[in-house]
Design an enzyme around this catalytic site. Sequence first.
Site, mmCIF file in Angstrom:
data_model
loop_
_atom_site.group_PDB
_atom_site.id
_atom_site.type_symbol
_atom_site.label_atom_id
_atom_site.label_comp_id
_atom_site.label_asym_id
_atom_site.label_seq_id
_atom_site.Cartn_x
_atom_site.Cartn_y
_atom_site.Cartn_z
ATOM 1 N N ASP A 99 39.568 51.885 45.462
ATOM 2 C CA ASP A 99 38.720 50.906 44.768
ATOM 3 C C ASP A 99 37.250 51.260 44.936
ATOM 4 O O ASP A 99 36.462 51.173 43.989
ATOM 5 C CB ASP A 99 38.950 49.493 45.313
ATOM 6 C CG ASP A 99 40.369 49.000 45.144
ATOM 7 O OD1 ASP A 99 41.038 49.405 44.171
ATOM 8 O OD2 ASP A 99 40.813 48.200 45.989
ATOM 9 N N ASP A 118 45.449 47.264 50.728
ATOM 10 C CA ASP A 118 44.012 46.986 50.796
ATOM 11 C C ASP A 118 43.673 46.658 52.237
ATOM 12 O O ASP A 118 44.503 46.094 52.967
ATOM 13 C CB ASP A 118 43.633 45.820 49.877
ATOM 14 C CG ASP A 118 43.740 46.175 48.399
ATOM 15 O OD1 ASP A 118 43.549 47.350 48.055
ATOM 16 O OD2 ASP A 118 44.006 45.264 47.600
#
Length: 170
Positions: A148, A129
């Site tokens: 995401d 991330d």
Amino acid sequence: MKLTKRSIYIILVIVLTIATDQISKVVVKQNVTLRTEVNPGERIPIIGDAFILMHVENTGAFLGMGSELNDTLRVLLLLVLPILVLGFVLRHIFLDKSLDNWSLFAFASIIGGGIANVYDRIVYGRVTDFLFIDLGGVFRTGIFNLADLSVTTGMIILVFMTFKKKKATT
């Protein structure tokens, strides 16, 4: 299965979503210092303090949820279940010819993002991330990635299309 324009569209959106996500993760891994409990890592402002690039490795799902689960539950909830759901949704969009292009794009974005993150969990045991948004306390995200973002965008489009269809029938 016959490859129609519709099928090519679905496959193209899925493949481009996966490719964009995976390329972005490679770039971040190679160029941004990893943030750990010991090392705060880099915080690279993209748009002031509102949009920041940083590098974390997430063993859980969205916002780290599930990272504290035991290995068996984590495999079931973060690998097996998502693979089954992604397979079902993929089958659905190929078979349901009534879906409009926006809904196809939304579902394909969700599938592509889901596959990209599942791939990371299988290959690396974690997901990279790197994006963070903070609009001065008014709106703040956790750290996320392009997969995401694809899943979230797809869900927003589906909600919008559902309301649009309901409004058209009333």
